[in-house]
Scaffold this motif. Structure first.
Motif, PDB file in Angstrom:
ATOM      1  N   GLU A 214      18.197  25.307  -6.468  1.00  0.00           N
ATOM      2  CA  GLU A 214      17.341  26.461  -6.194  1.00  0.00           C
ATOM      3  C   GLU A 214      16.842  26.460  -4.750  1.00  0.00           C
ATOM      4  OE1 GLU A 214      17.952  25.898 -10.316  1.00  0.00           O
ATOM      5  OE2 GLU A 214      17.076  24.471  -8.871  1.00  0.00           O
ATOM      6  N   ALA A 215      16.727  25.275  -4.154  1.00  0.00           N
ATOM      7  CA  ALA A 215      16.315  25.192  -2.752  1.00  0.00           C
ATOM      8  C   ALA A 215      17.361  25.838  -1.854  1.00  0.00           C
ATOM      9  CB  ALA A 215      16.092  23.737  -2.345  1.00  0.00           C
ATOM     10  N   GLU A 216      18.639  25.641  -2.174  1.00  0.00           N
ATOM     11  CA  GLU A 216      19.687  26.303  -1.405  1.00  0.00           C
ATOM     12  C   GLU A 216      19.687  27.807  -1.659  1.00  0.00           C
ATOM     13  OE1 GLU A 216      23.655  24.599  -0.537  1.00  0.00           O
ATOM     14  OE2 GLU A 216      24.417  26.142  -1.907  1.00  0.00           O
ATOM     15  N   HIS A 217      19.592  28.191  -2.906  1.00  0.00           N
ATOM     16  CA  HIS A 217      19.623  29.618  -3.239  1.00  0.00           C
ATOM     17  C   HIS A 217      18.523  30.374  -2.504  1.00  0.00           C
ATOM     18  CE1 HIS A 217      21.491  28.322  -7.346  1.00  0.00           C
ATOM     19  NE2 HIS A 217      22.338  28.194  -6.349  1.00  0.00           N
ATOM     20  N   ALA A 218      17.296  29.825  -2.516  1.00  0.00           N
ATOM     21  CA  ALA A 218      16.166  30.506  -1.887  1.00  0.00           C
ATOM     22  C   ALA A 218      16.344  30.605  -0.380  1.00  0.00           C
ATOM     23  CB  ALA A 218      14.861  29.770  -2.219  1.00  0.00           C
ATOM     24  N   ALA A 219      16.846  29.543   0.248  1.00  0.00           N
ATOM     25  CA  ALA A 219      17.009  29.553   1.695  1.00  0.00           C
ATOM     26  C   ALA A 219      18.134  30.478   2.137  1.00  0.00           C
ATOM     27  CB  ALA A 219      17.269  28.129   2.191  1.00  0.00           C
ATOM     28  N   VAL A 220      19.234  30.506   1.388  1.00  0.00           N
ATOM     29  CA  VAL A 220      20.313  31.439   1.715  1.00  0.00           C
ATOM     30  C   VAL A 220      19.813  32.874   1.599  1.00  0.00           C
ATOM     31  CG1 VAL A 220      22.574  32.318   1.010  1.00  0.00           C
ATOM     32  CG2 VAL A 220      22.174  29.849   1.098  1.00  0.00           C
ATOM     33  N   GLU A 221      19.046  33.160   0.556  1.00  0.00           N
ATOM     34  CA  GLU A 221      18.481  34.499   0.373  1.00  0.00           C
ATOM     35  C   GLU A 221      17.614  34.872   1.568  1.00  0.00           C
ATOM     36  OE1 GLU A 221      17.428  38.122  -0.862  1.00  0.00           O
ATOM     37  OE2 GLU A 221      18.894  36.862  -1.922  1.00  0.00           O
ATOM     38  N   ARG A 222      16.731  33.959   1.984  1.00  0.00           N
ATOM     39  CA  ARG A 222      15.831  34.251   3.103  1.00  0.00           C
ATOM     40  C   ARG A 222      16.618  34.453   4.390  1.00  0.00           C
ATOM     41  NH1 ARG A 222      12.453  30.616   6.264  1.00  0.00           N
ATOM     42  NH2 ARG A 222      12.720  28.956   4.723  1.00  0.00           N
ATOM     43  N   ALA A 223      17.588  33.576   4.653  1.00  0.00           N
ATOM     44  CA  ALA A 223      18.374  33.690   5.877  1.00  0.00           C
ATOM     45  C   ALA A 223      19.152  34.996   5.909  1.00  0.00           C
ATOM     46  CB  ALA A 223      19.325  32.500   5.992  1.00  0.00           C
ATOM     47  N   CYS A 224      19.767  35.350   4.797  1.00  0.00           N
ATOM     48  CA  CYS A 224      20.541  36.594   4.750  1.00  0.00           C
ATOM     49  C   CYS A 224      19.651  37.812   4.958  1.00  0.00           C
ATOM     50  CB  CYS A 224      21.289  36.701   3.424  1.00  0.00           C
ATOM     51  SG  CYS A 224      22.656  35.544   3.252  1.00  0.00           S
ATOM     52  N   ARG A 225      18.448  37.780   4.405  1.00  0.00           N
ATOM     53  CA  ARG A 225      17.528  38.908   4.566  1.00  0.00           C
ATOM     54  C   ARG A 225      17.143  39.077   6.039  1.00  0.00           C
ATOM     55  NH1 ARG A 225      14.345  37.391   1.008  1.00  0.00           N
ATOM     56  NH2 ARG A 225      12.700  36.433   2.257  1.00  0.00           N
ATOM     57  N   VAL A 226      16.852  37.975   6.714  1.00  0.00           N
ATOM     58  CA  VAL A 226      16.520  38.040   8.141  1.00  0.00           C
ATOM     59  C   VAL A 226      17.720  38.516   8.946  1.00  0.00           C
ATOM     60  CG1 VAL A 226      15.895  36.660  10.164  1.00  0.00           C
ATOM     61  CG2 VAL A 226      14.697  36.306   7.990  1.00  0.00           C
ATOM     62  N   GLY A 227      18.900  37.989   8.603  1.00  0.00           N
ATOM     63  CA  GLY A 227      20.113  38.395   9.313  1.00  0.00           C
ATOM     64  C   GLY A 227      20.399  39.872   9.170  1.00  0.00           C
ATOM     65  N   GLU A 228      20.207  40.377   7.957  1.00  0.00           N
ATOM     66  CA  GLU A 228      20.434  41.810   7.722  1.00  0.00           C
ATOM     67  C   GLU A 228      19.449  42.658   8.518  1.00  0.00           C
ATOM     68  OE1 GLU A 228      22.238  41.712   3.157  1.00  0.00           O
ATOM     69  OE2 GLU A 228      20.071  41.685   3.482  1.00  0.00           O
ATOM     70  N   GLU A 229      18.202  42.250   8.550  1.00  0.00           N
ATOM     71  CA  GLU A 229      17.176  43.021   9.257  1.00  0.00           C
ATOM     72  C   GLU A 229      17.437  43.066  10.763  1.00  0.00           C
ATOM     73  OE1 GLU A 229      13.584  41.076   8.178  1.00  0.00           O
ATOM     74  OE2 GLU A 229      13.495  41.949   6.158  1.00  0.00           O
ATOM     75  N   LEU A 230      17.980  41.986  11.310  1.00  0.00           N
ATOM     76  CA  LEU A 230      18.145  41.874  12.757  1.00  0.00           C
ATOM     77  C   LEU A 230      19.571  42.146  13.221  1.00  0.00           C
ATOM     78  CD1 LEU A 230      15.966  38.690  13.363  1.00  0.00           C
ATOM     79  CD2 LEU A 230      15.352  41.066  13.824  1.00  0.00           C
ATOM     80  N   GLY A 231      20.486  42.380  12.297  1.00  0.00           N
ATOM     81  CA  GLY A 231      21.875  42.602  12.677  1.00  0.00           C
ATOM     82  C   GLY A 231      22.511  41.391  13.313  1.00  0.00           C
ATOM     83  N   ALA A 232      22.158  40.213  12.815  1.00  0.00           N
ATOM     84  CA  ALA A 232      22.610  38.950  13.409  1.00  0.00           C
ATOM     85  C   ALA A 232      23.952  38.516  12.841  1.00  0.00           C
ATOM     86  CB  ALA A 232      21.579  37.862  13.144  1.00  0.00           C
ATOM     87  N   GLN A 233      24.662  37.687  13.619  1.00  0.00           N
ATOM     88  CA  GLN A 233      25.825  36.992  13.088  1.00  0.00           C
ATOM     89  C   GLN A 233      25.350  35.642  12.573  1.00  0.00           C
ATOM     90  OE1 GLN A 233      29.091  36.053  15.761  1.00  0.00           O
ATOM     91  NE2 GLN A 233      30.147  34.857  14.173  1.00  0.00           N
ATOM     92  N   LEU A 234      25.265  35.503  11.262  1.00  0.00           N
ATOM     93  CA  LEU A 234      24.840  34.258  10.633  1.00  0.00           C
ATOM     94  C   LEU A 234      26.032  33.544  10.024  1.00  0.00           C
ATOM     95  CD1 LEU A 234      21.546  34.991   8.638  1.00  0.00           C
ATOM     96  CD2 LEU A 234      21.797  34.215  10.996  1.00  0.00           C
ATOM     97  N   HIS A 235      25.920  32.226   9.999  1.00  0.00           N
ATOM     98  CA  HIS A 235      26.905  31.392   9.315  1.00  0.00           C
ATOM     99  C   HIS A 235      26.131  30.332   8.555  1.00  0.00           C
ATOM    100  CE1 HIS A 235      30.609  29.172   8.563  1.00  0.00           C
ATOM    101  NE2 HIS A 235      29.995  28.086   8.980  1.00  0.00           N
ATOM    102  N   ILE A 236      26.366  30.218   7.244  1.00  0.00           N
ATOM    103  CA  ILE A 236      25.652  29.243   6.421  1.00  0.00           C
ATOM    104  C   ILE A 236      26.443  27.940   6.391  1.00  0.00           C
ATOM    105  CG2 ILE A 236      24.576  28.753   4.211  1.00  0.00           C
ATOM    106  CD1 ILE A 236      23.407  31.194   5.620  1.00  0.00           C
ATOM    107  N   ALA A 237      25.814  26.876   6.859  1.00  0.00           N
ATOM    108  CA  ALA A 237      26.458  25.561   6.880  1.00  0.00           C
ATOM    109  C   ALA A 237      26.493  24.954   5.485  1.00  0.00           C
ATOM    110  CB  ALA A 237      25.707  24.629   7.831  1.00  0.00           C
ATOM    111  N   HIS A 238      27.457  24.104   5.277  1.00  0.00           N
ATOM    112  CA  HIS A 238      27.601  23.242   4.094  1.00  0.00           C
ATOM    113  C   HIS A 238      27.003  23.810   2.801  1.00  0.00           C
ATOM    114  CE1 HIS A 238      23.579  22.239   5.419  1.00  0.00           C
ATOM    115  NE2 HIS A 238      23.987  21.398   6.351  1.00  0.00           N
ATOM    116  N   THR A 239      27.439  25.009   2.414  1.00  0.00           N
ATOM    117  CA  THR A 239      27.017  25.545   1.113  1.00  0.00           C
ATOM    118  C   THR A 239      27.532  24.625   0.011  1.00  0.00           C
ATOM    119  OG1 THR A 239      28.894  27.059   1.326  1.00  0.00           O
ATOM    120  CG2 THR A 239      26.710  27.973   1.653  1.00  0.00           C
ATOM    121  N   SER A 240      26.655  24.336  -0.962  1.00  0.00           N
ATOM    122  CA  SER A 240      26.994  23.334  -1.969  1.00  0.00           C
ATOM    123  C   SER A 240      26.943  23.876  -3.385  1.00  0.00           C
ATOM    124  CB  SER A 240      26.033  22.141  -1.851  1.00  0.00           C
ATOM    125  OG  SER A 240      24.691  22.548  -2.108  1.00  0.00           O
TER     126      SER A 240
END
Length: 441
Positions: A214-240
């Protein structure tokens, strides 16, 4: 050099001519020229060298764990021709001076390299983002090796600054608020050490229980939300986890999987012990199978190693005291090729995961494919020649591997921009340092 009768990842048989640092031609049949070295690659597999977008070569700060010389030797011996070093060294790579220091150390590298910049409360974004960075990050949303975890506001500011400079952001996605504190030792009234609480766990699975899916799920959700808002190129490391992968892909965000999360699970921890502790931790066998499915079917973009060496003495400690991380830069491509040999992946998929897609995601137009005009970053493999992996035979300073006893298919030779940097003969000869910063020039 002329490489004749090479089998490419897609099964085509081709001759490949190398002139200087580049691939000059890829044709069905090419005639040797006067003075040209000819290699008969009949029944051998010729691949573009792996682009490992996530390594920790530990310099500056921890040369006892790894150096650019030792880490790049391990890379070359595993068919890796480009590595991307992460910022949690000592001192961390958070300003122009630290980037220059790391680049000077990287002059010892046999393979091409990128340098990623880090984010801490003390970072200098204007100065750092003006440097020839590969990416910003690994940006840590929870503490890991180097204690570079940052809060939500600083993460948003960092993503905004990187996006303004046109720089991708790589995210270590774990949310400490979702860690299960009930399994961790209490430090209250600890005296000389930590007090063992009533619910404390000391078994080898405790780290996986603590840093929850759940720690990964919550952080990926938060990162994606910020990326979407800012139009950023995000890459998620070592998804498990399958859930972390699926959320990233729903948001149009690229992600990577490590060989250890792909091939190992919590079921392996009784044998691995603290040598199997990493961040994020190993997951259940069911989740591992879900991750493998997503790697095989094309959902996952990249395999990267998160090569994070520590000494045997450091790892041989209690589960709450051992450092997190495992070596992997030398064994990643050999392990994937062994999976392909057994039919669990295709050779084309291995090429895409390790070379073609990393080159596309991170804008390396001259790397990742065997095509005329591209850099001659190549590795030749005999797909029928498996070798048992032994830590003492690998070239990382770590001297151990979580894949002890597994089969791998290692390169016969590895080439970086037209020069052979590794040849697997009796002398296991390495060439000279060839590495160049992929973002310079």
């Amino acid at each position: 050099m002329l490489i004749q009768n090479a089998t490419l990842a897609d099964g085509r048989r081709r001759d490949v001519r190398v002139e200087g640092e580049r691939i000059a031609a890829v044709e069905r049949r090419l005639s040797p020229r006067d003075g040209e070295s000819v290699v008969d690659a009949d029944d051998k597999l010729l691949l573009p060298g792996m682009i490992d977008a996530h390594v920790h070569f530990r310099e500056p700060g921890f040369p006892d764990k790894e150096t650019w010389a030792s880490g790049s030797r391990a890379a070359a011996a595993g068919g890796v021709t480009t590595v991307v070093d992460q910022p949690n060294t000592e001192p961390p790579t958070i300003d122009g001076e630290r980037v220059a220091e790391k680049a000077a150390l990287a002059a010892d590298s046999l393979v091409d390299f990128g340098i990623s910049g880090g984010v801490t409360p003390d970072w200098d974004p204007d100065e750092l983002l003006a440097e020839p960075l590969f990416a910003l990050g690994e940006v840590f949303l929870a503490d890991s090796t180097g204690e570079m975890g940052i809060d939500a506001d600083l993460f948003t500011d960092a993503v905004a600054a990187a996006t303004e400079h046109g720089i991708a952001v790589t995210v270590h996605a774990e949310d400490a608020d979702e860690f299960d504190e009930s399994v961790r030792p209490s430090s209250e009234d600890a005296g000389d050490g930590q007090r063992q609480g009533a619910d404390e766990r000391t078994d080898t699975d405790a780290w996986s229980a603590f840093r929850t899916p759940e720690a990964e799920h919550a952080a990926v959700e938060r990162a994606c939300r910020v990326g979407e808002e800012l139009g950023a190129q995000l890459h998620i490391a070592h998804t498990s986890t399958p859930g972390g992968i699926d959320r990233a892909k729903e948001a149009g965000v690229t992600c990577e999987v490590t060989p250890h999360h792909l091939l190992l699970s919590r079921d392996d921890l009784p044998e691995l012990g603290t040598f199997g502790r990493m961040n994020p931790p190993l997951r259940s066998e069911q989740r591992r199978e879900g991750v493998f499915e997503r790697v095989a079917d094309g959902t996952v973009d990249i395999v990267a190693t998160d090569h994070a060496p520590h000494t045997r003495a450091e790892k041989d400690a209690a589960i709450w005291d051992a450092p997190s991380g495992v070596p992997g830069v030398e064994t990643a491509l050999p392990l994937l090729l062994a999976e392909a040999r057994e039919g669990r992946l295709s050779y084309e998929r291995v090429r895409d995961l390790t070379a073609a897609t990393p080159a596309a995601v991170f804008d390396l137009p001259r790397k990742g494919r065997i095509e005329a005009g591209n850099d001659a970053n190549l590795a030749l493999f005999d797909p029928d020649a498996t070798r048992e992996i032994r830590g003492e035979q690998l070239h990382s300073k770590a001297g151990w591997t979580p894949f002890e006893g597994w089969d791998g298919i290692f390169p016969e030779w590895t080439m970086v921009r037209g020069e052979t940097v590794y040849r697997n003969d009796e002398d296991e000869a390495f060439g000279d340092a060839r590495g160049e910063n992929v973002r310079s020039g």
